[in-house]
Design a protein around this motif. Structure first.
Motif, PDB file in Angstrom:
ATOM      1  N   ALA A 162      46.027   5.355 -20.003  1.00 20.08           N
ATOM      2  CA  ALA A 162      46.336   6.708 -19.514  1.00 20.08           C
ATOM      3  C   ALA A 162      45.854   7.748 -20.520  1.00 20.08           C
ATOM      4  O   ALA A 162      45.341   8.809 -20.140  1.00 20.08           O
ATOM      5  CB  ALA A 162      47.836   6.846 -19.259  1.00 20.08           C
ATOM      6  N   PHE A 165      42.266   8.575 -20.126  1.00 19.52           N
ATOM      7  CA  PHE A 165      42.025   9.534 -19.038  1.00 19.52           C
ATOM      8  C   PHE A 165      42.298  10.972 -19.500  1.00 19.52           C
ATOM      9  O   PHE A 165      41.445  11.842 -19.332  1.00 19.52           O
ATOM     10  CB  PHE A 165      42.882   9.200 -17.806  1.00 19.52           C
ATOM     11  CG  PHE A 165      42.272   8.137 -16.928  1.00 19.52           C
ATOM     12  CD1 PHE A 165      41.451   8.490 -15.867  1.00 19.52           C
ATOM     13  CD2 PHE A 165      42.508   6.785 -17.166  1.00 19.52           C
ATOM     14  CE1 PHE A 165      40.868   7.521 -15.058  1.00 19.52           C
ATOM     15  CE2 PHE A 165      41.929   5.803 -16.362  1.00 19.52           C
ATOM     16  CZ  PHE A 165      41.109   6.174 -15.307  1.00 19.52           C
ATOM     17  N   VAL A 166      43.464  11.225 -20.096  1.00 14.79           N
ATOM     18  CA  VAL A 166      43.785  12.624 -20.435  1.00 14.79           C
ATOM     19  C   VAL A 166      43.001  13.131 -21.639  1.00 14.79           C
ATOM     20  O   VAL A 166      42.756  14.323 -21.752  1.00 14.79           O
ATOM     21  CB  VAL A 166      45.309  12.875 -20.661  1.00 14.79           C
ATOM     22  CG1 VAL A 166      46.110  12.444 -19.439  1.00 14.79           C
ATOM     23  CG2 VAL A 166      45.836  12.232 -21.915  1.00 14.79           C
ATOM     24  N   PRO A 207      50.880  17.355 -12.351  1.00 15.16           N
ATOM     25  CA  PRO A 207      49.460  17.515 -12.024  1.00 15.16           C
ATOM     26  C   PRO A 207      49.228  17.573 -10.515  1.00 15.16           C
ATOM     27  O   PRO A 207      48.320  18.252 -10.048  1.00 15.16           O
ATOM     28  CB  PRO A 207      48.811  16.266 -12.628  1.00 15.16           C
ATOM     29  CG  PRO A 207      49.746  15.804 -13.684  1.00 15.16           C
ATOM     30  CD  PRO A 207      51.122  16.180 -13.217  1.00 15.16           C
TER      31      PRO A 207
ATOM     32  N   MET B 173      42.353  13.997 -13.914  1.00 10.16           N
ATOM     33  CA  MET B 173      42.526  13.014 -14.994  1.00 10.16           C
ATOM     34  C   MET B 173      44.013  12.932 -15.374  1.00 10.16           C
ATOM     35  O   MET B 173      44.555  11.848 -15.580  1.00 10.16           O
ATOM     36  CB  MET B 173      41.715  13.387 -16.233  1.00 10.16           C
ATOM     37  CG  MET B 173      40.205  13.445 -16.047  1.00 10.16           C
ATOM     38  SD  MET B 173      39.504  11.879 -15.471  1.00 10.16           S
ATOM     39  CE  MET B 173      39.171  12.262 -13.765  1.00 10.16           C
ATOM     40  N   TYR B 174      44.664  14.112 -15.454  1.00 12.52           N
ATOM     41  CA  TYR B 174      46.100  14.127 -15.755  1.00 12.52           C
ATOM     42  C   TYR B 174      46.871  13.417 -14.638  1.00 12.52           C
ATOM     43  O   TYR B 174      47.814  12.672 -14.879  1.00 12.52           O
ATOM     44  CB  TYR B 174      46.646  15.561 -15.875  1.00 12.52           C
ATOM     45  CG  TYR B 174      45.902  16.499 -16.797  1.00 12.52           C
ATOM     46  CD1 TYR B 174      45.127  16.031 -17.854  1.00 12.52           C
ATOM     47  CD2 TYR B 174      45.978  17.885 -16.616  1.00 12.52           C
ATOM     48  CE1 TYR B 174      44.445  16.907 -18.693  1.00 12.52           C
ATOM     49  CE2 TYR B 174      45.313  18.771 -17.453  1.00 12.52           C
ATOM     50  CZ  TYR B 174      44.548  18.285 -18.481  1.00 12.52           C
ATOM     51  OH  TYR B 174      43.879  19.165 -19.311  1.00 12.52           O
ATOM     52  N   ARG B 175      46.448  13.671 -13.394  1.00  8.40           N
ATOM     53  CA  ARG B 175      47.124  13.082 -12.246  1.00  8.40           C
ATOM     54  C   ARG B 175      47.028  11.544 -12.286  1.00  8.40           C
ATOM     55  O   ARG B 175      48.006  10.850 -12.058  1.00  8.40           O
ATOM     56  CB  ARG B 175      46.502  13.625 -10.955  1.00  8.40           C
ATOM     57  CG  ARG B 175      46.821  12.848  -9.704  1.00  8.40           C
ATOM     58  CD  ARG B 175      48.299  12.880  -9.344  1.00  8.40           C
ATOM     59  NE  ARG B 175      48.609  11.920  -8.295  1.00  8.40           N
ATOM     60  CZ  ARG B 175      49.789  11.727  -7.749  1.00  8.40           C
ATOM     61  NH1 ARG B 175      50.835  12.426  -8.162  1.00  8.40           N
ATOM     62  NH2 ARG B 175      49.980  10.830  -6.833  1.00  8.40           N
ATOM     63  N   ILE B 176      45.849  11.036 -12.581  1.00 10.26           N
ATOM     64  CA  ILE B 176      45.671   9.575 -12.632  1.00 10.26           C
ATOM     65  C   ILE B 176      46.534   8.997 -13.749  1.00 10.26           C
ATOM     66  O   ILE B 176      47.208   7.980 -13.574  1.00 10.26           O
ATOM     67  CB  ILE B 176      44.178   9.212 -12.803  1.00 10.26           C
ATOM     68  CG1 ILE B 176      43.413   9.592 -11.522  1.00 10.26           C
ATOM     69  CG2 ILE B 176      44.001   7.718 -13.110  1.00 10.26           C
ATOM     70  CD1 ILE B 176      41.899   9.484 -11.620  1.00 10.26           C
ATOM     71  N   ALA B 177      46.558   9.671 -14.904  1.00 13.80           N
ATOM     72  CA  ALA B 177      47.421   9.229 -16.009  1.00 13.80           C
ATOM     73  C   ALA B 177      48.888   9.231 -15.568  1.00 13.80           C
ATOM     74  O   ALA B 177      49.662   8.341 -15.922  1.00 13.80           O
ATOM     75  CB  ALA B 177      47.229  10.135 -17.219  1.00 13.80           C
ATOM     76  N   HIS B 178      49.248  10.224 -14.776  1.00 13.32           N
ATOM     77  CA  HIS B 178      50.619  10.310 -14.259  1.00 13.32           C
ATOM     78  C   HIS B 178      50.916   9.131 -13.324  1.00 13.32           C
ATOM     79  O   HIS B 178      51.988   8.533 -13.369  1.00 13.32           O
ATOM     80  CB  HIS B 178      50.805  11.637 -13.523  1.00 13.32           C
ATOM     81  CG  HIS B 178      52.241  12.041 -13.337  1.00 13.32           C
ATOM     82  ND1 HIS B 178      52.616  13.203 -12.723  1.00 13.32           N
ATOM     83  CD2 HIS B 178      53.394  11.431 -13.692  1.00 13.32           C
ATOM     84  CE1 HIS B 178      53.935  13.290 -12.704  1.00 13.32           C
ATOM     85  NE2 HIS B 178      54.426  12.230 -13.282  1.00 13.32           N
ATOM     86  N   GLU B 179      49.951   8.779 -12.491  1.00  6.61           N
ATOM     87  CA  GLU B 179      50.124   7.624 -11.592  1.00  6.61           C
ATOM     88  C   GLU B 179      50.309   6.345 -12.406  1.00  6.61           C
ATOM     89  O   GLU B 179      51.170   5.519 -12.100  1.00  6.61           O
ATOM     90  CB  GLU B 179      48.909   7.470 -10.664  1.00  6.61           C
ATOM     91  CG  GLU B 179      48.849   8.518  -9.564  1.00  6.61           C
ATOM     92  CD  GLU B 179      47.585   8.405  -8.701  1.00  6.61           C
ATOM     93  OE1 GLU B 179      46.922   7.349  -8.712  1.00  6.61           O
ATOM     94  OE2 GLU B 179      47.263   9.403  -8.014  1.00  6.61           O
TER      95      GLU B 179
END
Lengths: 254, 254
Positions: A162, A165-166, A207, B173-179
């Protein structure tokens, strides 16, 4: 007072040394590096060494070494009553030599050697095999002003992905924008406040809620025009894939 | 004193109204919206109207309307000596009706209706057909405390694509990290300081110089392990493509 021996003189090691030195109830006993020259400038602040066998007994030994070196260094350590922890996002706690009490002290942050780090902005992911050791690491995190979280080895692996990604992938988005702006004589400074605001928004809003733009709106006309403008095939491919990803997140059919 | 008529009551229109109202040498004469209800709460601060033909003469008419409405609204405007500008990142300056003196006043920022905007952090991209009009728009930007840049219609299109990368795609990218973090019961708060720091770094260092991580290091072992961890095929695909993009940027063979 919690006594620490610190191993490794990379970015993480150097910033941890400073943080430990500033904490009133943590004391760095010895700082080990294979390459003493790299930490020579600290010789008046702490005892330096480049020989693992000369390490004295401390409460904690912090291995701020590269992922590949964790297992080997922990094997080469003298037998100790201290807690041996590594600082890696991806190494298993069981990769530490099993002679030792073992733990993990993983800072989730990007460090540059020159830039001062505010440890209140460095979350520490803590893991230990024993409850008391976990509490000890929590005390150290608290002593340097960092928030801490209980994170298992398995969770840490996912956190590490993760973080890619960020950090790395967001940065690559900035890079591509820089390529586009440079290519058309546009000052990249124009985009900097937007970069800041985008990161700021998700500090308080998810997000998902923060998303805007043509992909979310399913604005085919704009998407088509953007794809036509992009000159680099890899940029086109990234635009298309991330547009699909946003559409999927926001419930649009691909 | 520069007099302005403002058209449109979306995010951009509302924040511009506040900025103009706070500026000592700008005065909003009338605020037009098709839907008067949406700006009813401002009725004691400015004269509201929902009829284009009732607009009085001012120095500037600011069209903060949707991209698709710019041409139509500019056609329906009464004939005026004022400078007619739109605020869009993608609409051509020549899409404004040619009866008018024409210009563009494009704020490069993401706005939320509830959040107060600091206009010193809103770069304004300015374009005009006449030199005097360009100077007038520059004065308005300066009056509301915004930095301004001379940007042509063509450059503005590229800037708009670049903004999608730094804003919508970074946010994804933040959203995917959140997932990923949610899927493994990891507190997303752990990643927030890293998000902030990543955005902060490129304020002073180029994204090229700021890059770190397994893709830049060409660390095949970590990349392989990350790909194995990722459960979602689209996440895998994005990881692979952005890793390739970083390798390409940093001179590694794909």
């Amino acid at each position: 007072m919690i006594t620490v021996n610190l191993l490794g003189s990379g970015n993480v090691g150097t910033h941890l040394f400073k943080a430990f030195s500033n904490a009133s109830n943590v004391s760095v006993n010895q700082w080990y590096s294979r390459n003493l020259k790299s930490i020579q400038s600290f010789q008046n602040e702490v005892s330096l060494c480049d020989d693992l066998s000369s390490l004295d007994e401390t409460d904690i030994l912090v291995l701020a070494v590269s992922d590949d070196a964790v297992a080997t260094v922990s094997e080469q350590l003298p037998t100790t009553n201290g807690l041996v922890v590594h600082t890696s996002g991806s190494v298993n706690i069981h990769d530490l030599d099993k002679r030792h009490r073992r733990g993990v002290f993983y800072p989730v942050q990007t460090f540059s050697k020159e830039v001062t780090v505010d440890f209140s902005q460095v979350p520490l992911c803590i893991e230990a095999l024993e409850k008391d050791d976990y509490q000890l690491l929590k005390s150290v995190a608290s002593a340097i002003g960092s928030p801490s979280y209980k994170i298992s080895t398995e969770q840490r692996q996912y956190l590490h992905v993760a973080a890619v990604f960020v950090n790395n992938f967001s940065n690559q988005m900035y890079r591509i924008a820089h390529e586009i702006s440079d290519g058309h004589h546009i000052n990249f400074d124009i985009l900097k406040p937007l970069i800041t605001e985008t990161a700021k928004k998700v500090q308080t809003v998810s997000p998902y809620m923060a998303q805007t733009g043509p992909a979310k709106r399913h604005d085919k006309k704009t998407i088509k025009r953007h794809l036509k403008l992009l000159e680099d095939d890899l940029h086109k491919e990234i635009y298309t894939l991330l547009t699909d990803s946003i559409k999927k997140t926001h419930g649009k059919k691909l």
